[in-house]
Design a protein around this motif. Structure first.
Motif, PDB file in Angstrom:
ATOM      1  N   ARG A 174       0.805  -1.339   0.257  1.00 58.65           N
ATOM      2  CA  ARG A 174       0.106   0.014   0.126  1.00 58.65           C
ATOM      3  C   ARG A 174       0.915   1.307   0.002  1.00 58.65           C
ATOM      4  N   TRP A 175       1.976   1.311   0.877  1.00 62.78           N
ATOM      5  CA  TRP A 175       2.851   2.474   0.788  1.00 62.78           C
ATOM      6  C   TRP A 175       3.547   2.681  -0.551  1.00 62.78           C
ATOM      7  N   LEU A 176       4.159   1.663  -1.167  1.00 61.63           N
ATOM      8  CA  LEU A 176       4.370   1.727  -2.424  1.00 61.63           C
ATOM      9  C   LEU A 176       3.512   2.081  -3.694  1.00 61.63           C
ATOM     10  N   ARG A 177       2.366   1.825  -3.702  1.00 60.99           N
ATOM     11  CA  ARG A 177       1.258   2.139  -4.242  1.00 60.99           C
ATOM     12  C   ARG A 177       0.840   3.669  -4.163  1.00 60.99           C
ATOM     13  N   GLY A 178       0.908   4.045  -2.793  1.00 60.76           N
ATOM     14  CA  GLY A 178       0.662   5.501  -2.645  1.00 60.76           C
ATOM     15  C   GLY A 178       1.797   6.390  -2.952  1.00 60.76           C
ATOM     16  N   LEU A 179       3.034   5.681  -3.330  1.00 66.54           N
ATOM     17  CA  LEU A 179       4.102   6.700  -3.704  1.00 66.54           C
ATOM     18  C   LEU A 179       3.777   7.230  -5.036  1.00 66.54           C
ATOM     19  N   GLU A 180       3.163   6.371  -5.948  1.00 69.44           N
ATOM     20  CA  GLU A 180       3.102   6.810  -7.318  1.00 69.44           C
ATOM     21  C   GLU A 180       2.407   8.151  -7.632  1.00 69.44           C
ATOM     22  N   PRO A 181       1.271   8.150  -7.082  1.00 72.49           N
ATOM     23  CA  PRO A 181       0.599   9.710  -7.202  1.00 72.49           C
ATOM     24  C   PRO A 181       1.640  10.908  -6.942  1.00 72.49           C
ATOM     25  N   GLN A 182       2.444  10.516  -5.678  1.00 69.44           N
ATOM     26  CA  GLN A 182       3.319  11.590  -5.178  1.00 69.44           C
ATOM     27  C   GLN A 182       4.233  11.968  -6.273  1.00 69.44           C
ATOM     28  N   VAL A 183       5.056  11.043  -6.797  1.00 69.49           N
ATOM     29  CA  VAL A 183       5.959  11.093  -7.710  1.00 69.49           C
ATOM     30  C   VAL A 183       5.446  11.561  -8.954  1.00 69.49           C
ATOM     31  N   ARG A 184       4.291  11.305  -9.210  1.00 70.08           N
ATOM     32  CA  ARG A 184       3.774  12.095 -10.570  1.00 70.08           C
ATOM     33  C   ARG A 184       3.624  13.326 -10.457  1.00 70.08           C
ATOM     34  N   THR A 185       3.048  13.790  -9.197  1.00 66.00           N
ATOM     35  CA  THR A 185       2.731  15.291  -9.100  1.00 66.00           C
ATOM     36  C   THR A 185       3.994  16.157  -8.962  1.00 66.00           C
TER      37      THR A 185
END
Length: 183
Positions: free
Chosen positions: A10-21
């Protein structure tokens, strides 16, 4: 254990939107279509596994070329560069000598004839550690090291890839077993 693996996913999946922004606001914004096509910032099972494998392979590259090498291999394999960069940190000043000795022994297994590991005391008579003594010791390792390093790097890459695949699939397999028992 399962809760930890699920939390990590879940933590890794949550990183993706942060990296995209952050990518949209940075100097890399104009390269975003290429980065997206290459899956360099996707935090899903396959890109993560390929990124870790690239990082484990490139972790044995000497010195400051580890991260650039990992970036190139991740771009080629379409792996996650964040996972690849983090995976290179298994080599550090404490682990370099044991890993190079292991690479020497692996190379000695593959090469014909008997190969012996040179003693540290032969390059540093006082037994003290220095960068110059380490460089001299690594040169004394010779051909078995040159053969063993790529072999060890490939082995570490396969182990890293399999570890990420197992880490990612273990909770799903556990759910499937519980569901089958409940039927």
């Amino acid at each position: 254990m399962m809760q930890t693996l699920c939390s990590l996913r879940r933590w890794l999946r949550g990183l993706e939107p942060q990296v995209r922004t952050r990518l949209e606001c940075s100097a890399l914004a104009r390269f975003q279509p290429w980065l997206e096509r290459r899956a360099l910032f996707r935090f899903q099972r396959q890109p993560l596994a390929r990124g870790v494998a690239a990082g484990m392979f490139c972790g044995l590259i000497p010195g400051p070329l580890q991260i650039p090498g990992t970036l190139l291999v991740c771009a080629w394999l379409r792996g996650n560069i964040v996972a690849g960069g983090v995976a290179t940190f298994y080599t550090n000043p404490l682990t370099t000598v044991p890993l190079y000795a292991l690479a020497f022994y692996l190379g000695a297994l593959v090469m014909p004839g008997e190969q012996t590991l040179p003693a540290w005391s032969s390059v540093a008579p006082a037994g003290e550690f220095s960068v110059q003594a380490l460089a001299t010791w690594m040169q004394a390792l010779g051909t078995p090291l040159l053969v063993g390093l790529p072999a060890l790097a490939a082995l570490m890459a396969v182990l890293g890839y399999v570890a990420v695949q197992l880490m990612w699939l273990t909770p799903a397999l556990q759910r499937k077993r519980r569901w089958a028992r409940g039927r």
